[in-house]
Design an enzyme around this catalytic site. Structure first.
Site, PDB file in Angstrom:
ATOM      1  N   GLU A  32     -50.870 177.927  57.380  1.00  0.00           N
ATOM      2  CA  GLU A  32     -50.089 177.986  58.618  1.00  0.00           C
ATOM      3  C   GLU A  32     -48.810 177.154  58.512  1.00  0.00           C
ATOM      4  O   GLU A  32     -48.815 176.026  58.033  1.00  0.00           O
ATOM      5  CB  GLU A  32     -50.891 177.467  59.812  1.00  0.00           C
ATOM      6  CG  GLU A  32     -50.053 177.501  61.100  1.00  0.00           C
ATOM      7  CD  GLU A  32     -50.709 176.876  62.318  1.00  0.00           C
ATOM      8  OE1 GLU A  32     -50.066 176.905  63.387  1.00  0.00           O
ATOM      9  OE2 GLU A  32     -51.843 176.373  62.215  1.00  0.00           O
ATOM     10  N   ASP A  97     -51.134 159.037  58.523  1.00  0.00           N
ATOM     11  CA  ASP A  97     -49.855 158.729  59.167  1.00  0.00           C
ATOM     12  C   ASP A  97     -49.852 157.249  59.543  1.00  0.00           C
ATOM     13  O   ASP A  97     -50.769 156.775  60.218  1.00  0.00           O
ATOM     14  CB  ASP A  97     -49.684 159.606  60.424  1.00  0.00           C
ATOM     15  CG  ASP A  97     -48.363 159.349  61.146  1.00  0.00           C
ATOM     16  OD1 ASP A  97     -47.492 158.679  60.571  1.00  0.00           O
ATOM     17  OD2 ASP A  97     -48.210 159.835  62.282  1.00  0.00           O
ATOM     18  N   ASP A  99     -47.378 154.561  61.431  1.00  0.00           N
ATOM     19  CA  ASP A  99     -46.170 154.526  62.259  1.00  0.00           C
ATOM     20  C   ASP A  99     -45.825 153.091  62.624  1.00  0.00           C
ATOM     21  O   ASP A  99     -46.698 152.314  63.029  1.00  0.00           O
ATOM     22  CB  ASP A  99     -46.390 155.350  63.533  1.00  0.00           C
ATOM     23  CG  ASP A  99     -45.090 155.689  64.226  1.00  0.00           C
ATOM     24  OD1 ASP A  99     -44.398 154.749  64.669  1.00  0.00           O
ATOM     25  OD2 ASP A  99     -44.744 156.886  64.313  1.00  0.00           O
ATOM     26  N   CYS A 116     -36.034 148.342  60.341  1.00  0.00           N
ATOM     27  CA  CYS A 116     -35.079 147.746  59.406  1.00  0.00           C
ATOM     28  C   CYS A 116     -35.801 147.417  58.101  1.00  0.00           C
ATOM     29  O   CYS A 116     -37.009 147.611  57.987  1.00  0.00           O
ATOM     30  CB  CYS A 116     -34.455 146.483  60.006  1.00  0.00           C
ATOM     31  SG  CYS A 116     -35.620 145.108  60.173  1.00  0.00           S
ATOM     32  N   ASP A 305     -53.071 156.005  62.224  1.00  0.00           N
ATOM     33  CA  ASP A 305     -53.209 156.923  63.354  1.00  0.00           C
ATOM     34  C   ASP A 305     -54.363 157.852  63.006  1.00  0.00           C
ATOM     35  O   ASP A 305     -54.175 158.908  62.397  1.00  0.00           O
ATOM     36  CB  ASP A 305     -51.913 157.713  63.556  1.00  0.00           C
ATOM     37  CG  ASP A 305     -51.962 158.603  64.795  1.00  0.00           C
ATOM     38  OD1 ASP A 305     -53.075 158.820  65.323  1.00  0.00           O
ATOM     39  OD2 ASP A 305     -50.903 159.099  65.216  1.00  0.00           O
ATOM     40  N   LYS A 317     -45.440 167.293  59.714  1.00  0.00           N
ATOM     41  CA  LYS A 317     -44.076 167.656  59.319  1.00  0.00           C
ATOM     42  C   LYS A 317     -43.964 167.823  57.804  1.00  0.00           C
ATOM     43  O   LYS A 317     -44.457 166.995  57.036  1.00  0.00           O
ATOM     44  CB  LYS A 317     -43.116 166.577  59.821  1.00  0.00           C
ATOM     45  CG  LYS A 317     -41.647 166.862  59.566  1.00  0.00           C
ATOM     46  CD  LYS A 317     -40.760 165.900  60.333  1.00  0.00           C
ATOM     47  CE  LYS A 317     -41.153 164.468  60.139  1.00  0.00           C
ATOM     48  NZ  LYS A 317     -40.289 163.530  60.859  1.00  0.00           N
TER      49      LYS A 317
END
Length: 407
Positions: A32, A97, A99, A116, A305, A317
């Protein structure tokens, strides 16, 4: 974006990475793809026969980004004509993931969507620990780390054993790797042992990697315990009321003490407890030593996560997409040099197209631009993916050879 997809996006490399072979298989044709278009239009259950078909559709739709999902029992584009019972996710890379926003409660240099070079050190430490754990404890070999384009990093594991994991097995694996648990209201987020028992071997190994990071990042660079809010968060993790009261009084009087000095104050208090020659003091000292280790883990261990990893039908993504807010390309990252990686130096789509415009086209170049990335800063990252793909192709060849020999 259209020029980026037409001239720079490495569709062939992406195809081979997902397919594990040069000729199309169900790993690609039953895969998919989901597209996000301008105006937040979301198109799911797309599938393609080959890389050329995918490129043609991407250039036609010109999405802001596209995501990759699982391999289904039927082609996703046929979903409406297939019985619901005959359409289910079968295979999927094991994905993770990490984050930066999950570190907002402890980082002091940035917050929210900002990132940063300094706070990237949190991500770098997480990558090194997770990469080692997945290779050593689970035996996975084909790990692809990809910068998310803004404030995080994704991991794709393409080993056959990882692809075949059920949702239940994924939940169990993620549960094993998850150490930081609990919401904002919970102070102590590391509960990995009973009382003062030693850390499990897997975490003892992670602790050895993370203790130097704690001193350089948490105490020195981020100075996490300098503010009253910061030191109060630390005091909540110390299981000794006398020590907590002594330190709170001391730090309230000397508010300018650095985090390194405060950590030394805590160590001095523990040493004083250790100096008392009685059984109760020995027990308390053991608990405090364990609490110190747990504090190091709470501030430096990877914050995952978990929901991203638990389900085969989760979409993630695609590598080399462009982040719509930063314009940065989601490029692969080498975990061996993760400490040197600077997210602010990642090429942007504007920069790459300017590079192309400033270079004369190749002498034989007309029509197709599928290899234009070779003449830009994107080359080193596509080469990184291609090197990763070589390992997958070799693995597939070995498995086929083994299967042929069994006849």
């Amino acid at each position: 974006m259209l020029a980026f997809y037409r001239r720079l996006y490495p569709f062939k490399s992406l195809f081979t990475w997902l397919n594990h072979e040069h000729a199309p298989t169900k790993l690609f044709t039953h895969r998919e793809f989901a597209f996000t278009l301008q105006g937040d239009v979301y198109l799911r259950y797309n599938s393609f026969a080959n890389a050329e078909e995918l490129k043609k559709q991407v250039c036609s739709l010109n999405p802001t980004r596209f995501e990759i999902g699982p391999i289904y029992s039927a082609r996703p584009r046929d979903k409406k004509t297939v019985r619901p019972a005959a359409f289910s996710p079968q295979l999927r890379e094991l994905v993770f993931d990490i984050d930066m926003t999950d570190y907002d409660s402890i980082r002091t240099c940035c917050s929210g969507a900002d990132i940063c070079r300094r706070c990237w050190t949190f991500i770098a430490a997480a990558v090194r620990v997770l990469d080692r754990a997945l290779r050593d404890q689970f035996g996975y070999k084909h790990l692809l780390w990809v910068y998310s384009g803004r404030r995080g990093i994704h991991l794709w594991i393409s080993d056959r054993e990882a692809l075949e994991l059920t949702d239940e097995q994924r939940r169990a694996l993620v549960g094993w790797l998850t150490v930081i648990q609990g919401g904002k209201e919970m102070h102590k987020k590391v509960n990995v042992r009973m009382g003062s028992k030693p850390l499990p071997p897997s975490l003892a190994s992670a602790y050895k990697m993370l203790e130097p990071v704690f001193h350089s990042l948490i105490l020195s660079d981020q100075d996490c315990f300098k503010s009253e809010e910061g030191w109060e968060a630390l005091l909540h993790l110390i299981p000794d009321k006398d020590i907590v009261e002594n330190l709170r009084e001391q730090w309230s009087e000397h508010k300018d003490r650095s985090s390194e000095a405060k950590w030394e104050d805590l160590e001095d208090e523990i040493a004083r407890k250790r100096g008392k020659n009685n059984r109760g003091a020995a027990v308390r000292t053991s608990l405090l030593a364990a609490a110190k280790e747990d504090i190091v883990l709470q501030y430096t261990y990877p914050r995952l996560d978990a929901e991203v990893s638990k389900h085969r039908n989760h979409l993630l993504k695609a590598p080399f997409c462009v982040h719509p807010k930063t314009g940065r390309v989601c490029v692969p990252v080498d975990p061996r040099t993760i400490d040197k990686f600077n997210p602010e130096k990642v090429p942007t789509v504007v920069q790459l197209l300017q590079e192309l415009d400033s270079i004369a086209p190749p002498e034989n170049g007309q029509g197709e631009h599928h290899a234009d990335w070779e003449r830009t800063a994107l080359k080193e990252y596509v080469d990184m993916l291609d090197k990763h793909v070589m390992g997958l192709l070799e693995e597939t060849r070995r498995v086929k050879q083994k299967t042929d020999m069994t006849w």
